[in-house]
Design a protein around this motif. Structure first.
Motif, short mmCIF file in Angstrom:
data_model
loop_
_atom_site.label_atom_id
_atom_site.label_comp_id
_atom_site.label_asym_id
_atom_site.label_seq_id
_atom_site.Cartn_x
_atom_site.Cartn_y
_atom_site.Cartn_z
N TRP A 102 42.72 15.76 53.14
CA TRP A 102 41.31 15.70 52.76
C TRP A 102 41.18 15.47 51.24
CZ3 TRP A 102 36.98 15.09 55.40
CH2 TRP A 102 35.76 15.32 54.75
N TYR A 103 42.01 16.15 50.47
CA TYR A 103 42.01 15.96 49.02
C TYR A 103 42.37 14.52 48.67
CZ TYR A 103 43.70 16.07 44.21
OH TYR A 103 43.92 15.79 42.89
N GLY A 122 39.07 13.65 47.23
CA GLY A 122 39.16 14.24 45.90
C GLY A 122 38.71 15.69 45.85
N GLU A 123 38.34 16.25 47.00
CA GLU A 123 37.86 17.64 47.05
C GLU A 123 39.00 18.58 47.40
OE1 GLU A 123 34.88 17.72 50.03
OE2 GLU A 123 33.57 16.27 49.03
N LYS A 124 39.14 19.66 46.61
CA LYS A 124 40.16 20.66 46.88
C LYS A 124 39.54 21.87 47.58
CE LYS A 124 43.65 19.64 43.37
NZ LYS A 124 44.50 20.20 42.28
N HIS A 125 40.22 22.32 48.62
CA HIS A 125 39.77 23.51 49.36
C HIS A 125 40.97 24.36 49.70
CE1 HIS A 125 35.70 21.87 50.02
NE2 HIS A 125 36.30 20.71 50.22
N ASP A 146 45.34 18.89 52.39
CA ASP A 146 46.01 17.98 51.47
C ASP A 146 45.58 16.54 51.76
OD1 ASP A 146 48.13 17.81 49.30
OD2 ASP A 146 48.92 16.38 50.77
#
Length: 394
Positions: free
Chosen positions: A199-200, A204-207, A197
């Motif tokens: 990192w997003y 802006g990257e979702k994992h 969360d």
């Protein structure tokens, strides 16, 4: 000329107050929430930096799948360089490495250091970058978490950052007392969710997290907060206390609700003990705590001033049945501004050992009592009054 300067200062102060109020309103409407329920896991406790760094660096070097790391602060000293070298070595082996640090806490991550990480293949972002609108408010909104997830199998969370201070190598502070947990089992997946969360928010990257299917023997609860709900979590456990509350924190600036909860606990016969450092690592934080500590001392609280180095632990133990170890300090910055993550542990054997460690430190501390209060310098008394104005951002 003087009148013009004074008018400008007043206007600036009003703009800052307006920025803070509007920023807080926006924050309340957009806070990130990750509501976790009780889960399971196993753990190892670290109280000193050297064994923590040794195990952390070793397990990063042995990673096979993914290394995800967030530290609020990474120093550019030898300890920080050694840490970054481990990450670069791992990335060069082809293992994905993602690294986050807070934008202000990570101020020593210079452009050349970041370029070096990028060249080695380490993905790096700053978290909680101040910007407009509400710049002043966002400047105070820090991401104070410290989380590591290795291969989705092992996680670390707690109070240590990366730097020589945390190894006890800074002569100003001496030995550094802190608490950090190494975690395995299903709880690791939840901490991975917390990191991803963040990192997003930064990239802006979702994992998706790596799901940990290992079994855990002990009950745990991960409590990530975003300047919301931490006060409520602490209130619940304090109000549940029947016999004993032990608190260790580098900064003690509670809210009115929490002070009332302490007073009610004392009224019903609960033993309250608080440990804070004798020395301070930031201006005014020690002085801001003194009025609260004095109030509670006069109501029967036992207060200890840790003098065997610097006390950076964030710990709360309730009735020897609940223990909280995390990144959140007992201050209004952690309650209402910062992103934090805490781990609630319910294993009585672990809590018994943790309580013993706390009591060992308390026995070697200086008592906060009438003699200590009488010896305060005039400068300290003046700083206490100044600190009252700064409490919301301390």
């Amino acid at each position: 000329m003087i009148a013009t300067i004074l008018i400008c200062i007043v206007i600036l102060l009003l703009l800052i107050i307006l920025d803070f109020k509007l920023g807080r309103k926006s924050h309340k409407n957009n806070a990130r929430t990750l509501p976790f329920t009780e889960t399971t896991g196993d753990y190892r406790l670290y109280k000193n930096g050297a064994p923590f760094f040794e195990d952390l660096f070793q397990e990063i070097s042995e990673a096979q799948v993914q290394v995800d790391i967030f530290f609020y602060l990474i120093s550019s000293d030898q300890a920080g360089r050694d840490f970054l070298q481990v990450l670069k070595n791992k990335a060069r082996e082809g293992v994905p490495v993602r690294l986050l640090t807070d934008r202000l806490g990570g101020y020593q991550m210079s452009k050349s250091i970041r370029n070096d990480l990028k060249s080695a293949g380490v993905q790096f972002y700053f978290s909680a970058v101040p910007g407009f609108p509400y710049f002043f408010y966002k400047l105070n909104r820090r991401n104070h978490r410290k989380t590591t997830v290795i291969d989705g199998k092992i996680a670390y969370a707690g109070g240590f950052n990366i730097g020589r201070n945390y190894l006890g190598e800074n002569p100003k502070f001496g030995d550094w007392r802190d608490y950090h947990l190494r975690l395995t089992g299903p709880v690791v997946t939840e901490l991975h969710d917390v990191f991803l969360d963040d990192w997003y928010g930064a990239s802006g990257e979702k994992h998706n997290p790596i799901i940990n299917h290992d079994e855990g023997k002990h009950s745990l609860k991960i409590v990530p907060t975003d300047g919301m709900k931490l006060e409520g979590e602490f209130l619940k456990v304090i109000e549940s206390a029947k016999r004993e509350i032990l608190i260790g924190t580098p900064y003690f600036i509670p809210t009115k609700k929490l002070m009332d909860a302490f007073k009610h606990a004392l009224e019903r016969g609960v033993t309250l003990q608080i440990m804070v450092p004798l020395k301070a690592d930031h201006p005014f934080v020690k002085e801001a705590a003194i009025p609260y500590l004095e109030q509670l001392y006069r109501l029967g609280t036992q207060i200890c001033l840790y003098d065997a180095g610097f006390y950076h632990s964030k710990v709360m133990i309730i009735d020897q049945s609940i223990a909280d170890i995390g990144t959140a300090n007992f201050d209004q910055r952690s309650f209402f501004l910062n992103k934090e993550v805490n781990t609630f542990v319910y294993d009585e054997a672990f809590i018994s050992d943790l309580r013993q460690s706390y009591m060992d430190d308390a026995r070697n501390a200086i008592p906060f009592d009438e003699e200590w209060l009488a010896q305060r310098s005039l400068a300290t008394k003046i700083n206490v009054q100044i600190a009252k104005l700064l409490r919301p951002i301390l």
